[in-house]
Design an enzyme around this catalytic site. Structure first.
Site, PDB file in Angstrom:
ATOM      1  N   CYS A 144     -36.874  -0.284  -0.798  1.00  0.00           N
ATOM      2  CA  CYS A 144     -37.456   0.943  -0.251  1.00  0.00           C
ATOM      3  C   CYS A 144     -36.553   1.409   0.891  1.00  0.00           C
ATOM      4  O   CYS A 144     -36.355   0.673   1.868  1.00  0.00           O
ATOM      5  CB  CYS A 144     -38.863   0.616   0.244  1.00  0.00           C
ATOM      6  SG  CYS A 144     -39.661   1.984   1.076  1.00  0.00           S
TER       7      CYS A 144
ATOM      8  N   CYS B 171     -48.282  13.476   8.949  1.00  0.00           N
ATOM      9  CA  CYS B 171     -49.417  13.010   8.144  1.00  0.00           C
ATOM     10  C   CYS B 171     -50.231  12.045   9.004  1.00  0.00           C
ATOM     11  O   CYS B 171     -49.667  11.131   9.611  1.00  0.00           O
ATOM     12  CB  CYS B 171     -48.927  12.351   6.869  1.00  0.00           C
ATOM     13  SG  CYS B 171     -47.892  13.463   5.886  1.00  0.00           S
TER      14      CYS B 171
ATOM     15  N   CYS C 187     -39.782  11.604  11.322  1.00  0.00           N
ATOM     16  CA  CYS C 187     -40.173  12.585  10.303  1.00  0.00           C
ATOM     17  C   CYS C 187     -40.696  13.833  11.015  1.00  0.00           C
ATOM     18  O   CYS C 187     -41.332  13.725  12.062  1.00  0.00           O
ATOM     19  CB  CYS C 187     -41.278  11.990   9.425  1.00  0.00           C
ATOM     20  SG  CYS C 187     -41.696  13.001   7.996  1.00  0.00           S
TER      21      CYS C 187
ATOM     22  N   GLU D 150     -35.464   1.586   9.062  1.00  0.00           N
ATOM     23  CA  GLU D 150     -35.839   0.366   8.374  1.00  0.00           C
ATOM     24  C   GLU D 150     -35.686   0.524   6.868  1.00  0.00           C
ATOM     25  O   GLU D 150     -35.833   1.605   6.321  1.00  0.00           O
ATOM     26  CB  GLU D 150     -37.291   0.001   8.714  1.00  0.00           C
ATOM     27  CG  GLU D 150     -37.418  -0.422  10.168  1.00  0.00           C
ATOM     28  CD  GLU D 150     -38.845  -0.714  10.619  1.00  0.00           C
ATOM     29  OE1 GLU D 150     -39.016  -1.600  11.464  1.00  0.00           O
ATOM     30  OE2 GLU D 150     -39.777  -0.068  10.129  1.00  0.00           O
TER      31      GLU D 150
ATOM     32  N   CYS E  52     -50.038   8.091   8.674  1.00  0.00           N
ATOM     33  CA  CYS E  52     -48.716   7.465   8.516  1.00  0.00           C
ATOM     34  C   CYS E  52     -48.110   7.092   9.870  1.00  0.00           C
ATOM     35  O   CYS E  52     -48.035   7.920  10.779  1.00  0.00           O
ATOM     36  CB  CYS E  52     -47.790   8.430   7.778  1.00  0.00           C
ATOM     37  SG  CYS E  52     -46.099   7.838   7.650  1.00  0.00           S
TER      38      CYS E  52
ATOM     39  N   CYS F 288     -46.101   0.081   3.092  1.00  0.00           N
ATOM     40  CA  CYS F 288     -46.020   1.546   3.059  1.00  0.00           C
ATOM     41  C   CYS F 288     -46.615   2.162   4.303  1.00  0.00           C
ATOM     42  O   CYS F 288     -47.750   1.860   4.656  1.00  0.00           O
ATOM     43  CB  CYS F 288     -46.874   2.092   1.927  1.00  0.00           C
ATOM     44  SG  CYS F 288     -46.089   2.135   0.379  1.00  0.00           S
TER      45      CYS F 288
HETATM   46  N1  SAH Z   1     -42.202  11.145   3.228  1.00  0.00           N
HETATM   47  C1  SAH Z   1     -42.365  10.736   1.905  1.00  0.00           C
HETATM   48  C2  SAH Z   1     -41.895   9.319   1.638  1.00  0.00           C
HETATM   49  C3  SAH Z   1     -42.229   8.280   2.655  1.00  0.00           C
HETATM   50  S1  SAH Z   1     -43.901   7.767   2.766  1.00  0.00           S
HETATM   51  C4  SAH Z   1     -43.793  10.922   1.452  1.00  0.00           C
HETATM   52  O1  SAH Z   1     -44.635  11.209   2.281  1.00  0.00           O
HETATM   53  O2  SAH Z   1     -44.039  10.808   0.256  1.00  0.00           O
HETATM   54  C5  SAH Z   1     -44.112   6.724   1.337  1.00  0.00           C
HETATM   55  C6  SAH Z   1     -45.554   6.583   0.855  1.00  0.00           C
HETATM   56  O3  SAH Z   1     -46.333   5.805   1.768  1.00  0.00           O
HETATM   57  C7  SAH Z   1     -46.261   7.919   0.758  1.00  0.00           C
HETATM   58  O4  SAH Z   1     -47.046   8.029  -0.403  1.00  0.00           O
HETATM   59  C8  SAH Z   1     -47.131   7.902   1.961  1.00  0.00           C
HETATM   60  O5  SAH Z   1     -48.155   8.800   1.840  1.00  0.00           O
HETATM   61  C9  SAH Z   1     -47.559   6.454   2.002  1.00  0.00           C
HETATM   62  N2  SAH Z   1     -48.118   6.035   3.279  1.00  0.00           N
HETATM   63  C10 SAH Z   1     -47.804   6.493   4.493  1.00  0.00           C
HETATM   64  N3  SAH Z   1     -48.523   5.860   5.437  1.00  0.00           N
HETATM   65  C11 SAH Z   1     -49.306   4.967   4.798  1.00  0.00           C
HETATM   66  C12 SAH Z   1     -50.245   3.992   5.244  1.00  0.00           C
HETATM   67  N4  SAH Z   1     -50.494   3.804   6.508  1.00  0.00           N
HETATM   68  N5  SAH Z   1     -50.843   3.224   4.299  1.00  0.00           N
HETATM   69  C13 SAH Z   1     -50.551   3.380   2.997  1.00  0.00           C
HETATM   70  N6  SAH Z   1     -49.655   4.277   2.527  1.00  0.00           N
HETATM   71  C14 SAH Z   1     -49.043   5.068   3.419  1.00  0.00           C
HETATM   72 FE1  SF4 Z   2     -43.444  11.862   6.886  1.00  0.00          FE
HETATM   73 FE2  SF4 Z   2     -45.120   9.799   6.732  1.00  0.00          FE
HETATM   74 FE3  SF4 Z   2     -45.924  12.210   5.919  1.00  0.00          FE
HETATM   75 FE4  SF4 Z   2     -44.108  10.840   4.467  1.00  0.00          FE
HETATM   76  S1  SF4 Z   2     -46.240  10.244   4.825  1.00  0.00           S
HETATM   77  S2  SF4 Z   2     -44.030  13.024   5.047  1.00  0.00           S
HETATM   78  S3  SF4 Z   2     -42.962   9.797   6.125  1.00  0.00           S
HETATM   79  S4  SF4 Z   2     -45.350  11.639   8.038  1.00  0.00           S
END
Ligand code: SAH
Ligand code: SF4
Length: 418
Positions: free
Chosen positions: A147, A158, A154, A134, A161, A387
């Protein structure tokens, strides 16, 4: 390529005794170039200038002419919306035929495009192998941010996420990364006539690597793609208009400064190793102190002004006044801005968004300590484009609309899909 199947099928980690204590999955994943079928055409999208010259020479373009040809035939991004060599009238007719026989300009295919009531556009794109990623376009008054994704899924997990619940399928190629920018420009009709003056207020004025995937686990492809995006004969975006977000792949941070030089955002999210280990498990490999050490060097090497610390606001987990004070102390000496991200919920998410008053109180402490602390307005929530909500829509759950707590006074949102 290895994945973390157990980690992804296990229940999501919560901040309690059931937390997953396995080490983070941090193996390097290499994209193996797809073998072209006999006689298959080579895609010119995503090739850096040097790679393009080499490709044209290998195909039989005389060395001497190759440099000029590179400028004229472009890598699929320099020639605006033109996708057909026959229409490149700035090239001699026989050379157009030569290109057409050997090369193609191919972008990912748009499967769906959804437009949020706030104007955010979410593209579901199909890439080679039938995989889906996406990209999200976020229009604002003074800029438009695209974006983009760097991986399908991934390797990291996390716990807040949505993308992290999908195991890594594969890295995107430079063509697939650059292709996302080209597609958005196609969709927005943003290809100026050749020779037209440079438009200062572009629709796609900024690119953020904040979509699906960890860009620093796909370093070479992301670097090459960004070179094309930054190239004066490519998509001509300044390196200061590109932000790469990483969860903290420490060994690649210095390389990012030296080889890409774009702005850096860090998914920080916690102020103690204990909490960060659970939210961002890569912290078990490179902890807060190690990460901060790498970050102190970044602005000097990349010649950029400041680093963005992303901090997702999770109710009762990382949002106390003590957290805010610790955060300020930790980043002391690093030119920084703290971007507070109200948690975006997704079906089955184990956390809740912090209350608005809490987010404001947290922001206030940081602001009074001298740091900008903008609260990121969630965009495109109604189409799951915010995000951390991205996930291949092949997973049926990705299309479900989450029950979201809306900020007071906001209207209900309805997606428009076309
Ligand atoms: N993998 C990279 C980039 C993709 S995530 C990273 O982790 O930085 C992009 C941003 O969205 C990151 O700061 C991540 O922590 C945040 N993010 C992920 N899941 C989220 C959620 N459910 N609500 C708000 N921000 C989130
Ligand atoms: Fe991967 Fe989501 Fe963690 Fe970014 S925030 S490193 S996309 S699992």
């Amino acid at each position: 390529m290895t994945n973390a199947p157990e980690a992804t099928s296990a229940p999501r980690a919560r901040l309690d005794a059931r937390v997953d204590h396995r080490p983070p999955i941090t193996q390097d994943v290499v994209t193996i170039a797809r073998k072209l079928p006999e006689g298959g055409k080579i895609n010119l999208v995503g090739l850096t200038r040097d790679q393009l010259r080499e490709t044209l020479v290998t195909a039989g373009t005389p060395e001497k002419q190759a440099k000029m040809r590179v400028g004229r035939s472009g890598n699929g991004s320099t020639i605006g919306g033109v996708r057909d060599f026959a229409l490149m009238t700035n090239l001699a007719k026989d050379y157009r035929a030569f290109l057409d026989e050997r090369f193609e300009i191919t972008l990912p295919e748009i499967v769906t495009r959804q437009i949020s009531e706030d104007g955010t556009r979410k593209y579901l794109l199909r890439i080679a192998g039938g995989h889906e990623v996406e990209a999200v376009y976020i229009p604002e008054e003074s800029r438009g941010t695209l974006c983009i994704s760097s991986q399908v899924g991934c390797t990291l997990t996390c716990s807040f996420c949505h993308t992290g619940t999908q195991k890594l399928v594969r890295n995107l190629t430079p063509a697939e990364i650059v292709g996302q920018v080209m597609l958005a420009r196609d969709d927005l009709g943003e290809w100026p006539e050749q020779g037209a003056p440079k438009n200062e207020t572009r629709l796609v004025s900024n690119v953020v690597l904040m979509g699906m995937g960890e860009p620093l686990y796909n370093f070479e492809n992301v670097r090459d793609a960004m070179q094309v995006v930054m190239d004066n004969e490519g998509l001509t975006l300044s390196r200061r208009r590109i932000t790469l977000s990483t969860s903290g792949v420490v060994p690649e941070i210095a390389r990012t400064a030296a080889e890409i030089g774009c702005l850096l955002a860090i998914s920080f999210h916690a102020t103690t190793d204990e909490v960060r280990d659970k939210l961002v498990p890569i912290n078990k490999r490179w902890n807060i102190e190690t990460l901060l050490e790498a970050l102190r060097e970044y602005p000097r090497v990349s010649n950029s002004e400041r680093i963005t610390f992303e901090y997702v606001m999770l109710k009762g987990v990382n949002d106390s006044d003590a957290d805010a004070r610790r955060l300020v102390k930790l980043i002391q000496g690093i030119p920084a801005k703290i971007n507070l991200i109200p948690f975006n919920e997704w079906p089955g998410a184990p956390y809740q968004r912090s209350d608005w008053e809490r987010i404001e109180a947290f922001a206030d402490i940081i602001y009074k300590a001298g740091y900008a602390s903008p609260i990121r307005t969630p965009r495109g929530e109604d189409i799951m484009a915010a995000c951390g909500q991205l996930k291949s829509a092949t997973d049926a759950r990705a299309n479900q609309k989450p029950r979201l707590r809306r900020r007071r006074g906001s209207k209900p949102a309805f997606p428009r899909a076309i």
